[in-house]
Design a protein around this motif. Structure first.
Motif, PDB file in Angstrom:
ATOM      1  N   GLY A  19       0.800  -1.223   0.000  1.00  0.00           N
ATOM      2  CA  GLY A  19       0.000   0.000   0.000  1.00  0.00           C
ATOM      3  C   GLY A  19       0.830   1.268   0.000  1.00  0.00           C
ATOM      4  O   GLY A  19       0.506   2.238  -0.686  1.00  0.00           O
ATOM      5  N   GLY A  20       1.914   1.283   0.786  1.00  0.00           N
ATOM      6  CA  GLY A  20       2.761   2.456   0.819  1.00  0.00           C
ATOM      7  C   GLY A  20       3.434   2.715  -0.508  1.00  0.00           C
ATOM      8  O   GLY A  20       3.503   3.864  -0.972  1.00  0.00           O
ATOM      9  N   TYR A  21       3.907   1.656  -1.146  1.00  0.00           N
ATOM     10  CA  TYR A  21       4.570   1.818  -2.443  1.00  0.00           C
ATOM     11  C   TYR A  21       3.579   2.337  -3.484  1.00  0.00           C
ATOM     12  O   TYR A  21       3.895   3.264  -4.243  1.00  0.00           O
ATOM     13  CB  TYR A  21       5.168   0.485  -2.896  1.00  0.00           C
ATOM     14  N   VAL A  22       2.384   1.765  -3.502  1.00  0.00           N
ATOM     15  CA  VAL A  22       1.364   2.225  -4.450  1.00  0.00           C
ATOM     16  C   VAL A  22       1.021   3.690  -4.179  1.00  0.00           C
ATOM     17  O   VAL A  22       0.896   4.507  -5.098  1.00  0.00           O
ATOM     18  CB  VAL A  22       0.108   1.337  -4.367  1.00  0.00           C
ATOM     19  N   GLY A  23       0.893   4.044  -2.893  1.00  0.00           N
ATOM     20  CA  GLY A  23       0.616   5.434  -2.554  1.00  0.00           C
ATOM     21  C   GLY A  23       1.708   6.364  -3.043  1.00  0.00           C
ATOM     22  O   GLY A  23       1.441   7.463  -3.527  1.00  0.00           O
ATOM     23  N   GLY A  24       2.959   5.915  -2.934  1.00  0.00           N
ATOM     24  CA  GLY A  24       4.074   6.729  -3.401  1.00  0.00           C
ATOM     25  C   GLY A  24       4.066   6.937  -4.896  1.00  0.00           C
ATOM     26  O   GLY A  24       4.463   8.005  -5.385  1.00  0.00           O
ATOM     27  N   LEU A  25       3.598   5.944  -5.646  1.00  0.00           N
ATOM     28  CA  LEU A  25       3.483   6.106  -7.102  1.00  0.00           C
ATOM     29  C   LEU A  25       2.500   7.218  -7.438  1.00  0.00           C
ATOM     30  O   LEU A  25       2.742   8.026  -8.343  1.00  0.00           O
ATOM     31  CB  LEU A  25       3.030   4.792  -7.747  1.00  0.00           C
ATOM     32  N   LEU A  62     -11.811   0.992  -9.406  1.00  0.00           N
ATOM     33  CA  LEU A  62     -10.996   1.990  -8.732  1.00  0.00           C
ATOM     34  C   LEU A  62     -10.108   1.296  -7.703  1.00  0.00           C
ATOM     35  O   LEU A  62     -10.592   0.636  -6.789  1.00  0.00           O
ATOM     36  CB  LEU A  62     -11.892   3.028  -8.048  1.00  0.00           C
ATOM     37  N   ILE A  63      -8.791   1.456  -7.859  1.00  0.00           N
ATOM     38  CA  ILE A  63      -7.823   0.836  -6.954  1.00  0.00           C
ATOM     39  C   ILE A  63      -7.430   1.795  -5.835  1.00  0.00           C
ATOM     40  O   ILE A  63      -7.359   1.419  -4.661  1.00  0.00           O
ATOM     41  CB  ILE A  63      -6.564   0.392  -7.729  1.00  0.00           C
ATOM     42  N   ALA A  64      -7.172   3.039  -6.160  1.00  0.00           N
ATOM     43  CA  ALA A  64      -6.749   4.023  -5.166  1.00  0.00           C
ATOM     44  C   ALA A  64      -7.034   5.421  -5.704  1.00  0.00           C
ATOM     45  O   ALA A  64      -7.123   5.620  -6.915  1.00  0.00           O
ATOM     46  CB  ALA A  64      -5.268   3.869  -4.842  1.00  0.00           C
ATOM     47  N   GLU A  65      -7.160   6.364  -4.798  1.00  0.00           N
ATOM     48  CA  GLU A  65      -7.335   7.761  -5.207  1.00  0.00           C
ATOM     49  C   GLU A  65      -6.554   8.665  -4.266  1.00  0.00           C
ATOM     50  O   GLU A  65      -6.302   8.325  -3.105  1.00  0.00           O
ATOM     51  CB  GLU A  65      -8.806   8.139  -5.235  1.00  0.00           C
TER      52      GLU A  65
END
Length: 218
Positions: A19-25, A62-65
């Motif tokens: 989750g953190g890595y995806v958030g950083g992207l 929707l995966i993340a926003e």
């Protein structure tokens, strides 16, 4: 629209992105210094994804926003590197997260940020980035992910997954720099648990900070 793909190396729970890595992207594409990323579905690995207007999609899912973020708490204070080393020696691996890119004890190509207790509600771990990956915003977001989870009470009895993370990166460490990652527990409200994290460099400069909401599994 920007195309993204999460490499299998950056998994969190089995079969999904950390989750953190995806958030950083997402944060890397955001104009604001502090960014809040909310995870809506498991981020798939090795799958072409689309990022548009701060939202990450797998097809129509929707995966993340993301949105501009703001902090509500004081940043966790640093502890000495030796204290973080001693705390990490007490890290209790959990089979559910053994393959996690950030904290997984079974990973030889992960960050191995194994946060252990310093005091009640406070955990710490040493971390020295190597030269096998770019040292960038997604990597620091990843490093700030799991220590928050390991600060939570009863994480073994009531495991939790990252629901949202607000973070900012102030500076990047050098290859091999002796850093300390901190996680601090801020209590529970129903199935939600709150934590904050921070990374400090070898000269005690603040490299990044985050606040998180974790969702306890049923």
């Amino acid at each position: 629209m920007t195309a993204l793909q999460i490499s299998r190396r950056f998994n969190g729970p089995p079969g999904s992105g950390n989750g953190g890595y995806v958030g950083g992207l997402l944060a890397e594409q955001h104009p604001d210094a502090a960014v809040t990323v909310m995870l809506r579905n498991k981020p798939p690995l090795e799958t072409p994804l689309q990022l548009s207007d701060g939202k990450l999609f797998d097809g129509a899912t929707l995966i993340a926003e993301s949105r501009p973020g703001a902090f509500e708490r004081d940043v966790p204070q640093a502890v000495p590197y030796g204290t973080a080393e001693a705390a990490s020696s007490s890290y209790q691996a959990n089979e559910m997260f053994a393959s996690c890119f950030v904290c997984g004890s079974a990973r030889t190509d992960g960050l191995r940020i194994e946060a252990g207790p310093v005091s009640e509600g406070l955990v710490a771990a040493p971390w020295s980035p190597d030269d096998t990956l770019p040292i960038d915003t997604p990597l620091l977001w990843a490093a700030m992910d799991c220590p928050g989870g390991w600060s939570l009470d009863a994480m073994f009895e009531r495991p939790a997954l990252l629901g949202s993370m607000t973070a900012t990166v102030f500076d990047l460490p050098a290859v091999g720099e002796k850093c300390v990652v901190i996680g601090q527990n801020h209590g529970d409200q129903g199935r939600k648990s709150y934590a904050s994290t921070a990374i400090y460099g070898s000269d005690h400069r603040l490299l990044g900070r985050a606040e998180q909401i974790w969702i306890r599994l049923r």
